[in-house]
Design a protein around this motif. Structure first.
Motif: not given
Length: 195
Positions: A149-159
């Motif tokens: 398996n290969y992984y990637m990430e995304i962060l969502v910042k909620i102000g």
């Protein structure tokens, strides 16, 4: 007598007669791709230092680092929690990290590195269209490949001025759209709120 161990030995074990504790390559702790890396480095170094000299009160800790002037190394050497907390809070506010924002981490997994990379970049772009600048670029996590398996990430910042419920609704909408796309149906997405 020499005891060699991993970070696990810092977690509350009481070994009597330990006079000297050495930490090899403390820079490895500092260089992790995580906004908590400096806080965790401080915590680990202070815990490790606490293993030495427990029985007679005379212990010594030696830390191997190529960054002896790094503020986290200096703060841990002097056990200056207040200075560490202040600098971390200042940095986190400047770069929009908790506790000044809420985070949602989207972790993508697929058996093809090209597929997970393409899907993560598409999803980050689409989320940015819906949510705005609080969406980071897709990036590989510290463990980007495991087994098949290969992984990637995304962060969502909620102000603070944004509605967490509204943002989460936009994320769900985007993920439903993403799951319907034939190109990306073999990508698993995991959501972690306030990781």
């Amino acid at each position: 007598d020499i005891l060699v161990g991993t970070k696990l030995i810092t977690k509350g074990f009481d070994f009597s007669g330990v006079a000297v504790v050495g930490v090899l390559n403390a820079d490895n702790l500092l260089s992790r791709p995580d906004f908590r890396a400096e806080e965790r480095t401080f915590q680990t170094l202070v815990q490790i230092a606490g293993r030495a000299g427990r029985s007679d009160g005379k212990g010594r800790t030696i830390v191997q680092t190529s960054q002896p002037d790094n503020h986290t190394i200096i703060q841990s050497a002097s056990n200056d929690y207040i200075a560490m907390a202040r600098s971390q809070l200042r940095d986190r506010e400047a770069f929009d990290y908790p506790p000044f924002v809420r985070l949602v981490r989207l972790s993508l997994r697929a058996t093809s590195p090209e597929l997970v990379w393409r899907g993560a970049n598409y999803l980050a772009h689409r989320l940015r269209e819906l949510i705005g600048k609080g969406v980071t670029d897709a990036h590989a996590p510290a463990l980007s490949h495991s087994h098949d398996n290969y992984y990637m990430e995304i962060l969502v910042k909620i102000g603070r001025s944004e509605s967490p419920a509204d943002t989460k609704g936009l994320i769900r909408e985007c993920l439903r759209e993403f799951a319907k796309d034939k190109l990306y149906r073999n990508i698993a997405v995991t959501i972690d709120v306030d990781p």
